[in-house]
Motif scaffolding. Structure first.
Motif, mmCIF file in Angstrom:
data_model
loop_
_atom_site.group_PDB
_atom_site.id
_atom_site.type_symbol
_atom_site.label_atom_id
_atom_site.label_comp_id
_atom_site.label_asym_id
_atom_site.label_seq_id
_atom_site.Cartn_x
_atom_site.Cartn_y
_atom_site.Cartn_z
ATOM 1 N N GLY A 125 115.542 41.590 153.117
ATOM 2 C CA GLY A 125 116.096 40.343 152.606
ATOM 3 C C GLY A 125 115.270 39.770 151.474
ATOM 4 O O GLY A 125 114.194 40.273 151.130
ATOM 5 N N TYR A 126 115.804 38.713 150.906
ATOM 6 C CA TYR A 126 115.074 38.003 149.863
ATOM 7 C C TYR A 126 115.448 36.530 149.923
ATOM 8 O O TYR A 126 116.483 36.137 150.480
ATOM 9 N N GLY A 127 114.585 35.702 149.365
ATOM 10 C CA GLY A 127 114.834 34.269 149.337
ATOM 11 C C GLY A 127 114.300 33.661 148.059
ATOM 12 O O GLY A 127 113.345 34.157 147.465
ATOM 13 N N ILE A 128 114.922 32.585 147.647
ATOM 14 C CA ILE A 128 114.489 31.857 146.453
ATOM 15 C C ILE A 128 114.656 30.375 146.721
ATOM 16 O O ILE A 128 115.667 29.946 147.302
ATOM 17 N N ALA A 129 113.658 29.589 146.328
ATOM 18 C CA ALA A 129 113.679 28.151 146.602
ATOM 19 C C ALA A 129 113.151 27.394 145.382
ATOM 20 O O ALA A 129 111.950 27.154 145.255
ATOM 21 N N PRO A 130 114.035 27.006 144.452
ATOM 22 C CA PRO A 130 113.618 26.231 143.287
ATOM 23 C C PRO A 130 113.615 24.730 143.592
ATOM 24 O O PRO A 130 114.386 24.256 144.433
ATOM 25 N N ALA A 131 112.758 23.990 142.899
ATOM 26 C CA ALA A 131 112.675 22.543 143.129
ATOM 27 C C ALA A 131 112.147 21.854 141.876
ATOM 28 O O ALA A 131 111.381 22.427 141.093
ATOM 29 N N ILE A 132 112.555 20.599 141.702
ATOM 30 C CA ILE A 132 112.052 19.759 140.618
ATOM 31 C C ILE A 132 111.746 18.382 141.186
ATOM 32 O O ILE A 132 112.447 17.895 142.082
ATOM 33 N N ALA A 133 110.684 17.776 140.673
ATOM 34 C CA ALA A 133 110.295 16.432 141.093
ATOM 35 C C ALA A 133 110.126 15.561 139.863
ATOM 36 O O ALA A 133 109.552 15.996 138.847
ATOM 37 N N LEU A 134 110.615 14.333 139.947
ATOM 38 C CA LEU A 134 110.479 13.349 138.875
ATOM 39 C C LEU A 134 109.756 12.124 139.437
ATOM 40 O O LEU A 134 109.978 11.731 140.585
ATOM 41 N N GLY A 135 108.884 11.534 138.621
ATOM 42 C CA GLY A 135 108.217 10.303 139.029
ATOM 43 C C GLY A 135 107.049 10.497 139.963
ATOM 44 O O GLY A 135 106.699 9.561 140.709
ATOM 45 N N LEU A 136 106.428 11.668 139.953
ATOM 46 C CA LEU A 136 105.268 11.885 140.813
ATOM 47 C C LEU A 136 104.172 10.869 140.488
ATOM 48 O O LEU A 136 103.936 10.518 139.331
ATOM 49 N N ASN A 137 103.502 10.396 141.527
ATOM 50 C CA ASN A 137 102.430 9.394 141.401
ATOM 51 C C ASN A 137 102.929 8.080 140.810
ATOM 52 O O ASN A 137 102.165 7.336 140.185
ATOM 53 N N SER A 138 104.218 7.802 141.005
ATOM 54 C CA SER A 138 104.783 6.527 140.561
ATOM 55 C C SER A 138 105.527 5.899 141.739
ATOM 56 O O SER A 138 105.776 6.561 142.743
ATOM 57 N N PRO A 139 105.918 4.649 141.630
ATOM 58 C CA PRO A 139 106.612 4.008 142.752
ATOM 59 C C PRO A 139 107.986 4.593 143.056
ATOM 60 O O PRO A 139 108.483 4.438 144.169
ATOM 61 N N PRO A 180 107.476 20.084 144.863
ATOM 62 C CA PRO A 180 106.617 20.062 143.681
ATOM 63 C C PRO A 180 105.497 19.039 143.807
ATOM 64 O O PRO A 180 105.654 17.972 144.411
ATOM 65 N N GLN A 181 104.343 19.371 143.214
ATOM 66 C CA GLN A 181 103.172 18.515 143.215
ATOM 67 C C GLN A 181 102.668 18.347 141.791
ATOM 68 O O GLN A 181 102.991 19.140 140.897
#
Length: 757
Positions: A226-240, A171-172
């Motif tokens: 075939g099929y594929g799925i790739a979920p993702a979550i990001a916390l604290g982007l642009n932080s230390p 994630p961005q």
């Protein structure tokens, strides 16, 4: 500062001179520094194809200052080419070839070798090893990084010729969404989507999905689905402090390909003259059963934590659990029989029935620290880390012959011959039965590593890496005891033929791998380097299957194989740092291979050695603002030293080359590429008469592709890819026995609509 991008095309002769001779360019750059006034150059922040640095945190310097061959294949070039699999992505780097398998057996998943050595067990995802018989898809990849040369200090065991590191999409900040719909010849259908949504301050979600259903070009019945799925979550982007939780789940339901017989191909040999002069079979012929199948489940879940400590230091922790499973039944072609040599319509072909049931599992944790600091006038870029890893592979054994196992009689599996020129996919072919035998191998590894780049001045740097690891491999299995001249009863004297004997073998040791590189920068945009590296490959490291046989490299009593690599090279950023060019000379020696030293006493010893000498050249980036290029050439020579079996260095082409280029003119982009592979020898041993060896080699070949794209508006882009433009027939892979081949795909076309929203 504003950056003005020149639209002038450099003179072609000047460009060729720059790429042909890196050292004269370096001298010219030094002279320019002495005579021209000082100026500030700002490189384009987003040059298609070209990467400034590796995403691997163990490489702290820009690629131009890294004393090793590292190629980064970015997603932009994969999108232009319409690449869907890892093997298609790796066409962009020279020196990599695919493998088919042992005699009647067919390898599963991504099977390839690099710089003369097998590399399929050296595939990584975000720096963590990814085992398993899986055909990897690129739908969730930011880029593919190819690191060449022994890299034991980077990744641990094995890695005689390098490794592949796949970088996942994460994630961005912001909203960035795209999708692609593709249709093509041979019922090709593929859908991908990449959805990134920022849902709060420093919080973002990303979802990548893929679905594909396609026949295999030039083949009846064979298909990939075939099929594929790739979920993702990001916390604290642009932080230390940042945290990522992401996973990938892939399902494949394929009809596998056992290949076609090599009769009629250039160089083909058969003892019967009529067969030797026989015609080629139809490339679409399918010699298996329409009920053959290949089902693959692959899952991985990853948690990554990063925290900036300040002062140029960052601590990271990454934890992953992965599991994949393959269940496959496949038919391979075998021996041609000729009841009536004068009538080819009666010729038949024997077939093998193969079944693979394999599970792979991994649990890994890596903690690392990146830090920048100075000791006096020396600037350090240091990386230190601790790695803990548990890996497991379990493979079950199957059979087709009639035999009695533990007092239970098993009938032979029906395996009728096929008509050579008119096989019937409706033939009743049975499924191999489980014998009860299996191999369950486990590996525990604890490793400490340390890398440091010491910058003594703007001109000179030293780069070193150390890795110490403690590993333990244990094999728990059951082996079916067999008799006869080729039986294994002598190894299990307390068991009768038909019984299952237990295998419980363990091995443990300490491994110490290291590398050292020196970098001299004659100019700010280039470097000269020399590097030396040492890696170790312990017994059973590829699949954790230790062996009791004294002639087997995986015998627990064997010493680790040792690989040493020496590399000299130069790298330059040209044309306002839009184009990277590099040249590397290398020698790799792999020692302590098991070989027969006394045929009378059947004695084996670890005295075999393989040597590979080579040179690689590459150019990646922009020639002008509108003209992109990715090109590479690799020339190598393999030689077996002190070894009775010289066939150990087969499948190593002397010359491979790859080129892809595109030019944008307004809303139109035209591109194309060429791939060349010189002949690949199956038979290397000079004592073996080539005239009696079925197919002694894969002939050289070249393949051309093209692409045309039109930007409808800022949201929609249409692209047409045509593969194998001139419909070249070529052998893609050949089995170790020489009787079975797979051909490269004939001319195909795919039309894609790409959306940004």
């Amino acid at each position: 500062m504003a950056h003005i991008r020149s639209r002038k095309h450099p003179a072609p002769s000047h460009l060729l001179a720059l790429m042909a001779a890196a050292i004269p360019v370096a001298v010219h750059a030094q002279e320019a520094e002495k005579t021209l006034p000082a100026m500030t150059v700002k490189a384009d922040a987003d040059v298609p194809y070209k990467a400034e640095k590796s995403a691997n945190t163990k490489f702290t310097q820009p690629l131009v200052d890294t004393p090793q061959t590292v190629q980064v294949i970015r997603k932009e070039i994969l999108q232009e080419q319409g690449a869907a699999t890892l093997m298609e992505a790796l066409r962009n780097t020279p020196g990599i070839t695919m493998q088919l398998g042992e005699n009647g057996n067919t390898a599963a998943g991504d099977t390839f070798q690099m710089r003369g050595f097998s590399t399929q067990t050296s595939t990584f995802v975000d720096g963590i090893r990814d085992l398993g018989a899986v055909t990897r898809d690129v739908f969730n990849l930011e880029q593919v990084e190819v690191v060449k040369g022994p890299a034991g200090s980077d990744i641990g065991r094995g890695s005689q010729s390098g490794y592949i590191n796949l970088i996942s999409k994460l994630p961005q900040a912001g909203d960035i969404n795209s999708a692609s719909v593709s249709v093509g010849t041979d019922n090709y259908k593929r859908l991908t989507a990449d959805l990134n949504k920022q849902i709060g301050d420093g919080v973002a979600l990303r979802l990548n999905v893929m679905g594909q259903d396609a026949d295999v070009a030039g083949r009846d019945y064979v298909k990939n689905k075939g099929y594929g799925i790739a979920p993702a979550i990001a916390l604290g982007l642009n932080s230390p402090t940042r945290f990522y939780l992401y996973s990938q789940h892939l399902r494949q339901d394929n009809v596998p390909d056992g290949g076609i017989p090599s009769i009629g191909m250039p160089g083909y040999f058969h003892a019967i003259a009529e067969v030797r002069d026989g015609a080629k079979v139809n490339r679409e012929n399918y010699y298996g059963s329409k009920n053959d199948y290949e089902k693959i489940d692959a899952d991985m879940v990853t948690a990554k934590f990063e925290h900036d400590l300040g002062g140029g230091s960052t601590v990271r922790n990454i934890t992953r659990y992965g599991r994949n499973k393959i269940d496959r039944v496949l038919t391979g072609v075998m021996t041609i029989a000729t009841p009536t040599p004068a009538d080819p319509s009666t010729w038949t072909l024997s077939r093998s029935r193969q079944r693979v049931d394999q599970e792979n599992e991994i649990l890994a944790n890596q903690t690392s620290l990146n830090s920048e600091f100075s000791t006096g006038f020396i600037k350090h870029s240091l990386v230190a880390g601790l790695e803990l890893m548990y890996e497991r592979q379990k493979s079950r054994t199957f059979a087709t012959m009639a035999q009695t196992i533990n007092g239970v009689a098993y009938a032979a599996i029906n395996n009728p011959v096929a008509n050579l020129y008119s096989p019937n996919a409706d033939d009743d072919l049975g499924i191999p039965y489980a014998t009860g035998a299996y191999v369950d191998g486990k590996s525990l590894t604890t490793a400490l590593y340390l890398f440091d780049n010491l910058k003594f001045s703007e001109r000179f740097m030293l780069n070193g890496g150390l890795r110490f690891e403690r590993y333990r491999v244990s094999t728990d299995g059951r082996t079916l005891v067999t008799g006869g001249a080729n039986g294994n009863q002598a190894i299990y004297p307390g068991y009768a033929v038909g019984q299952l004997a237990p295998d419980n073998i363990e091995a443990s040791d300490n491994l110490f791998s290291w590398k050292l590189g020196a970098v001299y920068k004659p100019a700010s945009n280039g470097s000269l380097y020399a590097a030396y590296a040492r890696s170790l490959t312990p017994p059973g490291s590829s699949n954790f299957q230790l062996a009791a046989s004294s002639s087997n490299q995986s015998n627990a009593a064997m010493d680790p194989q040792e690989t040493v690599n020496i590399e000299l090279g130069t790298k330059w950023e040209l044309l306002e740092k839009r184009l990277n060019v590099s040249t590397a000379l290398y020698r790799t020696e792999n020692d302590k291979q098991v070989t027969l030293v006394d045929a009378v006493t059947n004695t084996y010893a670890q005295v075999g050695k393989t040597r590979v000498d080579g040179i690689e050249l590459s150019a990646v980036g922009q020639i002008t603002n509108f003209w992109q290029i990715s090109a590479g050439v690799a020339k190598m020579k393999t030689k077996q030293l002190s070894m009775s079996n010289a066939d150990a260095v087969r499948w190593s082409p002397d010359l491979t080359a790859t080129l892809w280029t595109s030019y944008t003119l307004g809303d139109f982009t035209l591109g194309g590429g060429v791939r060349y592979v010189s002949e690949q020898k199956r038979v290397i041993n000079p004592a073996t008469p080539l005239a009696t060896q079925a197919m002694p080699k894969i002939p050289s070949y070249w393949v051309a592709d093209m692409m045309a794209a039109y930007k409808v508006n800022k949201f929609v882009n249409l692209r047409l890819n045509v593969y194998n433009l001139f419909d070249k027939e070529y052998i893609n892979t050949l089995n170790n026995g020489g009787a079975r081949i797979t051909l490269g795909a004939p001319r195909t076309a795919v039309l894609s609509a790409n959306f940004q929203f």
